[in-house]
Design an enzyme around this catalytic site. Sequence first.
Site, short mmCIF file in Angstrom:
data_model
loop_
_atom_site.label_atom_id
_atom_site.label_comp_id
_atom_site.label_asym_id
_atom_site.label_seq_id
_atom_site.Cartn_x
_atom_site.Cartn_y
_atom_site.Cartn_z
N ASP A 13 0.82 -1.23 0.00
CA ASP A 13 0.00 0.00 0.00
C ASP A 13 0.85 1.27 0.00
O ASP A 13 0.42 2.30 0.52
CB ASP A 13 -0.96 0.03 1.21
CG ASP A 13 -1.77 -1.23 1.32
OD1 ASP A 13 -2.27 -1.69 0.28
OD2 ASP A 13 -1.91 -1.77 2.44
N LYS A 16 2.29 2.28 -5.08
CA LYS A 16 2.96 1.79 -6.29
C LYS A 16 2.13 2.06 -7.53
O LYS A 16 2.66 2.42 -8.58
CB LYS A 16 3.22 0.27 -6.19
CG LYS A 16 4.17 -0.10 -5.08
CD LYS A 16 4.34 -1.60 -4.98
CE LYS A 16 3.11 -2.32 -4.46
NZ LYS A 16 2.76 -2.05 -3.07
N GLY A 40 -4.44 -4.08 -4.46
CA GLY A 40 -5.43 -3.09 -4.86
C GLY A 40 -4.69 -1.82 -5.17
O GLY A 40 -4.16 -1.16 -4.29
N HIS A 41 -4.57 -1.51 -6.46
CA HIS A 41 -3.79 -0.34 -6.85
C HIS A 41 -4.73 0.78 -7.26
O HIS A 41 -5.50 0.66 -8.20
CB HIS A 41 -2.81 -0.71 -7.97
CG HIS A 41 -1.73 -1.63 -7.49
ND1 HIS A 41 -0.88 -2.31 -8.32
CD2 HIS A 41 -1.35 -1.96 -6.24
CE1 HIS A 41 -0.04 -3.04 -7.59
NE2 HIS A 41 -0.31 -2.84 -6.32
N GLN A 230 2.08 -5.87 -3.22
CA GLN A 230 2.41 -5.99 -1.78
C GLN A 230 3.73 -5.24 -1.52
O GLN A 230 3.96 -4.23 -2.16
CB GLN A 230 2.48 -7.46 -1.32
CG GLN A 230 1.12 -8.17 -1.33
CD GLN A 230 0.71 -8.70 -2.68
OE1 GLN A 230 1.46 -9.39 -3.34
NE2 GLN A 230 -0.51 -8.38 -3.12
P1 IMP Z 1 -2.69 -12.76 1.47
O1 IMP Z 1 -1.77 -12.20 0.46
O2 IMP Z 1 -4.15 -12.52 1.16
O3 IMP Z 1 -2.40 -14.22 1.74
O4 IMP Z 1 -2.44 -12.00 2.86
C1 IMP Z 1 -1.21 -12.17 3.61
C2 IMP Z 1 -0.82 -10.85 4.26
O5 IMP Z 1 -0.45 -9.92 3.26
C3 IMP Z 1 -1.93 -10.17 5.07
O6 IMP Z 1 -1.34 -9.50 6.18
C4 IMP Z 1 -2.50 -9.16 4.12
O7 IMP Z 1 -3.11 -8.06 4.78
C5 IMP Z 1 -1.22 -8.72 3.40
N1 IMP Z 1 -1.49 -8.22 2.05
C6 IMP Z 1 -1.76 -8.93 0.94
N2 IMP Z 1 -1.89 -8.13 -0.12
C7 IMP Z 1 -1.69 -6.88 0.31
C8 IMP Z 1 -1.65 -5.61 -0.34
O8 IMP Z 1 -1.82 -5.49 -1.56
N3 IMP Z 1 -1.39 -4.55 0.46
C9 IMP Z 1 -1.15 -4.67 1.78
N4 IMP Z 1 -1.16 -5.82 2.42
C10 IMP Z 1 -1.43 -6.94 1.70
#
Ligand code: IMP
Length: 437
Positions: A13, A16, A40-41, A230
């Site tokens: 977040d 990017k 989520g961009h 991420q």
């Molecule tokens: P997952 O990717 O859904 O398996 O989540 C694993 C961890 O990564 C969790 O703490 C999510 O909140 C975090 N996470 C996954 N995608 C994002 C993102 O795009 N932005 C911020 N945190 C993310």
Amino acid sequence: MPNVVVIGAQWGDEGKGKVVDLLTEHAQMVVRFQGGNNAGHTLVVGGQKTVLHLIPSGILHPGKTCVIGNGVVVDPAVLVGEIDALKARGFLKDDAQLLISDNAHVIFPWHKLLDSFREKARGGSAIGTTGRGIGPSYEDKVARRGIRMRDLLNPDRLRKRIEERLPQALEELKDLCAQAGADVPQLEVPQVLAEFSALGARLKPYVHDASLYLSEQVRRGARILFEGAQGTLLDVDHGTYPFVTSSNCVAGNAAVGSGLGPTAIDKVMGISKAYTTRVGGGPFPTELNDAIGEQLRKVGDEFGATTGRPRRCGWLDGVVLRYAARVNGLWGMALTKLDVLSGLKTLQICNAYDLDGQKITELPGDYEDLARVKPIYESMPGWDEKLAGVRTFDELPENAKRYVRRVEEVSGVPVVCVSVGADRGETVLLQNPFRAE
Ligand code: IMP
């Protein structure tokens, strides 16, 4: 011509999407190489907001090719929804603008169910996943039982793969549902097969050998922008394991996840907010559970673009930035949301941690240690001026300039871009990574 990777230097977040959108003007194509619709961009162009979860942020630029590489896990229904929404708004007029790797793995309904039920079973130690089935889909890939985009295009093969995998997934789900006191979801081969064959047929025009396409483009000297999702601290190898996502978010994976050799990459640009946020569980040394944290969340609109969850907010962590610089080989840094700090009297930057009375300047490898450290802060005076109208570095208030310079010193990386608002135009680009030095 340089190829550039844009990578999150914190826990995701970082903004990017905005930086990729801005740099797309200078590239011919944008490539996503990992993650899925957990990302989520958010892009704001001319006041209009677009949130993209799977399609690279460059899609808003007509004539630029966007590639979903083999390292991405694809939820085909989400992808079709995104394509339709973009077309309805006049984007993606030419189907050739989007390529999906035939080797990208697919997210099935059982992946999402396993993700949510496993999180429930974890109770207090839940990771706080986005529930999109990302982890279970990557698990199937590594366990060599995954189903790929290429399989969606071949109904006979798809039937065989679903017949193999669905009963195993239902077995695990049965146990998890029993633990949760929930009914076992009704999932049957014919229904899944019909749904995913139809999605395959719909996506067929976009599915290609993306590695072959990209290597041809590299040979021709195209400028490629790789869009990370991420962030470094969520990387499955280099992040705050086990509170991480299930892919490699660091720059090195741009090559693997798009099917190119590492020599195709020239520069890595890290993106960091002017403060820190994190969504989900896991250690976060500079977290602020006070009025300042609340102010950052409110002014910075810190709510997840995918799940809507409030983000945890805190001061900038220089130890994290130095670490990100090291594991990604950062060439430069974009500092985003500097405007959110306006009005804070005093700002704090963490430059080291106290671990059981010992000062440490590197990120500890054990997440239990990271959960225990106390940040050692240095204070800096803030500024009152609003920054939205700033377009050059010189126009920044003196204290904002000092803050940016200190971030460079603490991280060891030059700040090459400063973002002062959500809109594409609200940016100061000091050095363009696509220009040869
Ligand atoms: P997952 O990717 O859904 O398996 O989540 C694993 C961890 O990564 C969790 O703490 C999510 O909140 C975090 N996470 C996954 N995608 C994002 C993102 O795009 N932005 C911020 N945190 C993310």
